[in-house]
Design a protein around this motif. Structure first.
Motif, PDB file in Angstrom:
ATOM      1  N   LEU A 123       1.459  -4.542  -5.370  1.00  0.00           N
ATOM      2  CA  LEU A 123       0.584  -3.140  -4.578  1.00  0.00           C
ATOM      3  C   LEU A 123      -0.884  -3.422  -4.301  1.00  0.00           C
ATOM      4  N   THR A 124      -1.698  -4.293  -4.962  1.00  0.00           N
ATOM      5  CA  THR A 124      -2.782  -5.584  -5.096  1.00  0.00           C
ATOM      6  C   THR A 124      -2.788  -5.779  -3.069  1.00  0.00           C
ATOM      7  N   LEU A 152      -3.684   4.556   2.810  1.00  0.00           N
ATOM      8  CA  LEU A 152      -2.738   3.537   1.521  1.00  0.00           C
ATOM      9  C   LEU A 152      -4.067   3.591   0.368  1.00  0.00           C
ATOM     10  N   HIS A 153      -5.108   3.765   0.844  1.00  0.00           N
ATOM     11  CA  HIS A 153      -6.490   3.920  -0.061  1.00  0.00           C
ATOM     12  C   HIS A 153      -6.144   4.921  -1.000  1.00  0.00           C
ATOM     13  N   SER A 154      -5.988   5.995  -0.689  1.00  0.00           N
ATOM     14  CA  SER A 154      -5.913   7.038  -0.824  1.00  0.00           C
ATOM     15  C   SER A 154      -4.870   7.288  -1.846  1.00  0.00           C
ATOM     16  N   CYS A 155      -3.539   6.532  -1.816  1.00  0.00           N
ATOM     17  CA  CYS A 155      -2.302   6.487  -2.633  1.00  0.00           C
ATOM     18  C   CYS A 155      -2.970   5.781  -3.890  1.00  0.00           C
ATOM     19  N   LEU A 156      -3.829   4.631  -3.502  1.00  0.00           N
ATOM     20  CA  LEU A 156      -4.360   3.690  -4.769  1.00  0.00           C
ATOM     21  C   LEU A 156      -5.804   4.721  -5.088  1.00  0.00           C
ATOM     22  N   GLU A 247     -22.425   9.919   8.440  1.00  0.00           N
ATOM     23  CA  GLU A 247     -21.187   9.428   7.349  1.00  0.00           C
ATOM     24  C   GLU A 247     -20.567  10.926   6.597  1.00  0.00           C
ATOM     25  N   ARG A 248     -21.472  11.913   7.025  1.00  0.00           N
ATOM     26  CA  ARG A 248     -20.763  12.390   5.402  1.00  0.00           C
ATOM     27  C   ARG A 248     -19.837  13.205   5.744  1.00  0.00           C
ATOM     28  N   LEU A 249     -19.283  14.251   6.613  1.00  0.00           N
ATOM     29  CA  LEU A 249     -18.084  14.422   7.398  1.00  0.00           C
ATOM     30  C   LEU A 249     -17.089  13.242   6.506  1.00  0.00           C
ATOM     31  N   GLN A 250     -16.962  11.635   6.694  1.00  0.00           N
ATOM     32  CA  GLN A 250     -15.980  11.217   6.600  1.00  0.00           C
ATOM     33  C   GLN A 250     -15.524  10.804   5.178  1.00  0.00           C
ATOM     34  N   ILE A 251     -17.573  11.084   4.101  1.00  0.00           N
ATOM     35  CA  ILE A 251     -16.742  10.839   2.799  1.00  0.00           C
ATOM     36  C   ILE A 251     -15.799  12.315   2.274  1.00  0.00           C
ATOM     37  N   TYR A 252     -16.871  13.431   2.925  1.00  0.00           N
ATOM     38  CA  TYR A 252     -15.739  14.214   2.473  1.00  0.00           C
ATOM     39  C   TYR A 252     -14.102  14.286   2.592  1.00  0.00           C
ATOM     40  N   ILE A 253     -13.733  13.494   3.919  1.00  0.00           N
ATOM     41  CA  ILE A 253     -12.349  12.619   4.396  1.00  0.00           C
ATOM     42  C   ILE A 253     -11.858  12.710   3.588  1.00  0.00           C
ATOM     43  N   SER A 254     -12.442  11.080   2.873  1.00  0.00           N
ATOM     44  CA  SER A 254     -12.315  10.410   1.682  1.00  0.00           C
ATOM     45  C   SER A 254     -11.614  11.257   0.745  1.00  0.00           C
ATOM     46  N   ASP A 255     -12.857  12.490  -0.248  1.00  0.00           N
ATOM     47  CA  ASP A 255     -12.808  12.995  -1.074  1.00  0.00           C
ATOM     48  C   ASP A 255     -11.567  14.139  -1.171  1.00  0.00           C
ATOM     49  N   ALA A 256     -10.686  14.115  -0.277  1.00  0.00           N
ATOM     50  CA  ALA A 256      -9.518  15.574   0.284  1.00  0.00           C
ATOM     51  C   ALA A 256      -8.331  14.144   0.394  1.00  0.00           C
ATOM     52  N   GLY A 257      -8.663  13.649   0.631  1.00  0.00           N
ATOM     53  CA  GLY A 257      -7.967  12.420  -0.003  1.00  0.00           C
ATOM     54  C   GLY A 257      -7.763  11.894  -1.012  1.00  0.00           C
ATOM     55  N   ILE A 258      -8.132  11.679  -1.864  1.00  0.00           N
ATOM     56  CA  ILE A 258      -8.145  11.506  -3.041  1.00  0.00           C
ATOM     57  C   ILE A 258      -7.690  12.964  -4.112  1.00  0.00           C
ATOM     58  N   LEU A 259      -8.250  13.696  -3.587  1.00  0.00           N
ATOM     59  CA  LEU A 259      -7.311  15.577  -4.470  1.00  0.00           C
ATOM     60  C   LEU A 259      -6.687  15.688  -3.834  1.00  0.00           C
ATOM     61  N   ALA A 260      -5.953  16.132  -2.913  1.00  0.00           N
ATOM     62  CA  ALA A 260      -4.438  15.273  -2.134  1.00  0.00           C
ATOM     63  C   ALA A 260      -3.248  14.287  -3.099  1.00  0.00           C
ATOM     64  N   VAL A 261      -4.225  12.757  -3.685  1.00  0.00           N
ATOM     65  CA  VAL A 261      -3.190  12.396  -4.561  1.00  0.00           C
ATOM     66  C   VAL A 261      -3.442  12.693  -5.709  1.00  0.00           C
ATOM     67  N   LEU A 285      -0.812   0.063 -11.071  1.00  0.00           N
ATOM     68  CA  LEU A 285      -2.557   0.876 -10.557  1.00  0.00           C
ATOM     69  C   LEU A 285      -3.620   0.686 -11.762  1.00  0.00           C
ATOM     70  N   LEU A 286      -3.677  -0.092 -12.464  1.00  0.00           N
ATOM     71  CA  LEU A 286      -4.105  -0.758 -13.951  1.00  0.00           C
ATOM     72  C   LEU A 286      -4.526  -2.139 -12.773  1.00  0.00           C
TER      73      LEU A 286
END
Length: 409
Positions: A123-124, A152-156, A247-261, A285-286
């Motif tokens: 996974l690395t 891929l990054h959101s899943c990690l 860049e702020r809108l895409q930061i929100y998208i990143s956060d949404a990806g993390i919340l979904a996972v 993951l560790l």
């Protein structure tokens, strides 16, 4: 059948590599730690010799001309082949662990740590491919790179766009004490009072343990080891000082990806239980997080590497203030991000499958400005933790803007 045979061969190679590392460690300890890490003492001393810090006698254009043009070509089928291969191996490990491990007698539950190690390494490699997407090195299509990288990054549990932008600034300011984004060394005046109590074997062990287990989330959440900002900096904060307005809108998208996972993991815990989820997902993951920190740390922390303040820094010298390392069989597992890092910093949009050829091509041009250290990574980790505590200019040196690592507190 071919995939299963390939996975068996893959496991055998990794186990052999781990065994060789263990034997090497025992041999070194048996000699009282006096054995040279490399085949000759001369090679070891050369690895620790300072690289030149003056402006190089070559340009970035001259370096690029030495690289075969095809090395800059990105292929969608070839790039995707690495994604498919990595995910196939990861799926096989998952299937074996979830299908057979519960059938083993209780003493064989030591199989779980082996699964964590192997799955974490695979996974690395997946993380590295997502990292390539962030550099637009996966394909010629930005939308494809960003879509795949986000998934891929959101899943990690990595905020893709957030890290993409901070990492881009790291590449733009490598080696700068004022503007670099990650593993920015402290000057002696910035060393905390408790550093004296950690400057011993036990203290280094504690520090390394915390760094490898908590270092990645601490960096993402609190910007630990990152450059100082005038206010709180966090990779999850769209309005933090790391990011610009566009860049702020895409930061929100990143956060949404993390919340979904995270929601998916919550549902998985509810269905399978916390222990099952921790064993199948949390353990690997560790390992991924630990390797990310270790790889980055060793790429930018070395007794031979300079750092620069604003009076001396320029982009090319900063990009050359990095080091290629040898991780054995893991070089291939990690898609050569470990032993082609110098070339990556010079040409970050180059796909990983051409980086080794490019590295061989640029070495004659770089000469002494190219740094490679073949010290096994587990030894290098300990040595750098001991030798590289803070940076200072040489006493009496004319170039006061060039800083070198020190360890005497």
């Amino acid at each position: 059948m071919l995939v299963i045979l390939a996975s068996i061969s893959y496991v055998n190679l990794m186990l052999c590599s781990l065994f060789q590392c263990f034997v090497s460690y025992l041999e070194t300890m048996g000699a009282g730690g006096r054995m040279s890490v490399s085949p000759s003492k001369k090679a070891k001393l050369e690895a620790l010799q300072r690289v030149p810090y003056s402006k190089p006698p070559f340009t970035l254009g001259q370096i690029k001309k030495a690289i075969p043009p095809h090395c800059f070509q990105r292929s969608v089928p070839r790039s995707f082949s690495y994604v498919v291969y990595d995910l196939t191996i990861a799926s096989i490990f998952y299937y074996i662990a979830t299908t057979y491990f519960h059938l083993f007698p209780s003493p064989f539950y030591l199989a779980w740590p082996l699964y964590w190690a192997l799955q974490g390494c695979v996974l690395t490699g997946v993380w590295v491919i997502a990292h390539e997407c962030g550099h637009h090195a996966f394909s010629d299509y930005q939308w494809l790179d960003d879509t795949l990288g986000l998934i891929l990054h959101s899943c990690l549990l990595v905020p893709y766009f957030s890290w993409k932008y901070s990492h881009r600034r790291h590449h733009s300011n490598t080696g700068s004490l004022e503007r670099d984004e990650v593993f920015v060394p402290k000057q002696k005046s910035g060393i905390k009072w408790f550093s004296n109590y950690l400057n011993n074997p036990l203290g280094r062990l504690i520090t390394l343990t915390i760094t490898l287990t908590l270092g990645w989330p601490l960096y993402l959440i609190f910007n630990v080891s990152g450059r100082p900002y005038d206010r709180f900096a966090c990779h999850y904060d769209p309005y933090g000082p790391i990011y610009s307005d566009r860049e702020r809108l895409q930061i929100y998208i990143s956060d949404a990806g993390i919340l979904a996972v995270c929601y998916g993991l919550y549902r998985l815990v509810a269905l399978k239980g916390l222990a099952w989820t921790s064993c199948v997902y949390g353990g690997p993951l560790l390992v991924v997080n630990g390797f990310l920190v270790l790889i980055t740390y060793l790429q930018h922390t070395h007794p031979s590497l300079p750092h620069y303040d604003s009076s001396e820094w320029d982009w090319l010298r900063g990009a050359l203030a990095t080091v290629d390392r040898d991780y054995g069989i893991l070089n291939k597992v990690f898609h050569n991000i470990t032993d082609t890092h110098v070339a990556h910093h010079l040409f970050s949009t180059m796909p990983h499958y051409h980086a080794m050829e490019a590295t061989k091509a640029i070495k004659p041009i770089l000469g002494e400005y190219y740094q490679f250290d073949g010290t096994p990574f587990y030894k290098a980790m300990w040595r750098e933790a001991k030798e590289c505590i803070y940076v200072e200019p040489d006493e009496g040196a004319q170039n006061k803007g060039v800083f070198w690592y020190r360890n005497r507190l």
